[in-house]
Design an enzyme around this catalytic site. Structure first.
Site, PDB file in Angstrom:
ATOM      1  N   MET A 194       1.104  -6.882  -2.388  1.00 64.51           N
ATOM      2  CA  MET A 194       1.572  -5.535  -2.103  1.00 64.51           C
ATOM      3  C   MET A 194       0.745  -4.517  -2.824  1.00 64.51           C
ATOM      4  O   MET A 194       1.254  -3.820  -3.702  1.00 64.51           O
ATOM      5  CB  MET A 194       3.012  -5.415  -2.583  1.00 64.51           C
ATOM      6  CG  MET A 194       3.912  -6.168  -1.643  1.00 64.51           C
ATOM      7  SD  MET A 194       5.197  -7.000  -2.510  1.00 64.51           S
ATOM      8  CE  MET A 194       6.288  -7.355  -1.143  1.00 64.51           C
ATOM      9  N   PRO A 195      -0.496  -4.460  -2.452  1.00 66.33           N
ATOM     10  CA  PRO A 195      -1.351  -3.550  -3.237  1.00 66.33           C
ATOM     11  C   PRO A 195      -1.165  -2.098  -2.827  1.00 66.33           C
ATOM     12  O   PRO A 195      -0.895  -1.780  -1.666  1.00 66.33           O
ATOM     13  CB  PRO A 195      -2.768  -3.996  -2.875  1.00 66.33           C
ATOM     14  CG  PRO A 195      -2.641  -5.273  -2.122  1.00 66.33           C
ATOM     15  CD  PRO A 195      -1.275  -5.276  -1.524  1.00 66.33           C
ATOM     16  N   PHE A 196      -1.314  -1.234  -3.838  1.00 65.46           N
ATOM     17  CA  PHE A 196      -1.504   0.193  -3.594  1.00 65.46           C
ATOM     18  C   PHE A 196      -2.771   0.592  -4.321  1.00 65.46           C
ATOM     19  O   PHE A 196      -2.916   0.365  -5.528  1.00 65.46           O
ATOM     20  CB  PHE A 196      -0.324   1.022  -4.102  1.00 65.46           C
ATOM     21  CG  PHE A 196      -0.579   2.497  -3.917  1.00 65.46           C
ATOM     22  CD1 PHE A 196      -0.425   3.086  -2.675  1.00 65.46           C
ATOM     23  CD2 PHE A 196      -1.025   3.283  -4.966  1.00 65.46           C
ATOM     24  CE1 PHE A 196      -0.696   4.441  -2.489  1.00 65.46           C
ATOM     25  CE2 PHE A 196      -1.289   4.638  -4.795  1.00 65.46           C
ATOM     26  CZ  PHE A 196      -1.130   5.224  -3.553  1.00 65.46           C
TER      27      PHE A 196
END
Lengths: 69, 69, 69, 69, 69, 69
Positions: free
Chosen positions: B1-3
């Protein structure tokens, strides 16, 4: 290798003031933490008063109240 | 769940270049870290050169010096 | 003068994987946007799964569901 | 002493909607975490759709696809 | 209403040094931009050297090279 | 496509409290701004009290003063 983000409201900050903040914060990080200036990046992010909330209200509203700075 | 937040100076980056950066960084995170693209969000934040400080000076000033990139 | 922050969950990412991400993103910014590597800083911020919310739940909970990646 | 940054796409969010988000998030932090409102700052950062990538594409492109929200 | 995030590598910064940085940056913002200290929040985010990339390499690797600061 | 970062001091926040904040903020963004939960990511970043400055002092010091919350 510092990266500094400074968020402030967009309310007439001049280029001279912003350059002064950049100069001083870079100097503080060099003197106190021994960070070389050529590795220090500082970003000033100016936020519209409608988009900055403080104490549950936008700064646009806070600015119309009698006392708050 | 990269930002991912990518801060760059606002200096004529085209929509095509930004789309290419988004495509490649998403692909890197998928291939190297196994992050599914539909969970990867990338934001490009373009900063005025007056607001980006490097080595104690604004980028506006740095751009007028002979050598710095 | 890019600064990149990559937030991911802390779930066994190795030093090799992180070094690879740093290498590739730096290369992308150099090739696509002509940003010199010695001005490119990348920070990987690993977040505990209890502290990352997705679709209204913590990732700790999401990881126990049947399908989500 | 919370600081909250909310990044959303710049797509017609009204001042009233933003004020409502600020009010509710401040209230949540006070009720759940006992954070006093006068120490809670919330910034809403609106990002152009060309600059927000999702699933490897800009939101400008995603908005033209049939189904995505 | 400034919010300042200072990201540095986690390399033995003492509580005294960090308190000094907080004191000086708050003072700079008050003197140059007239920001009241009770509205100024500063966060120092210390990043492991494996997680900070510079010039395409992790700081862990950069620290083993002969010249880089 | 919201991304929310919530910075708070690390002072005994429980997993239940953090899950509740995630649930409520996601709900607020859905109801007020029509943001679908499966595109909403929220990260809670807990900061040591030595690393959070307020009014020119670290929170460690502020916590020992008589009145501040």
């Amino acid at each position: 290798m510092p990266f500094v983000s400074i968020r402030i409201t967009r309310e007439g900050n001049t280029a001279e003031q912003k350059a002064q903040v950049i100069r001083e914060v870079t100097e503080t990080l060099e003197r106190v933490l021994h960070k070389p200036p050529h590795l220090t990046h500082i970003v000033i992010e100016e936020i519209d008063t409608d988009n900055w909330g403080y104490a549950g209200q936008t700064t646009t509203v806070v600015r119309q109240l009698p006392l708050e700075a």
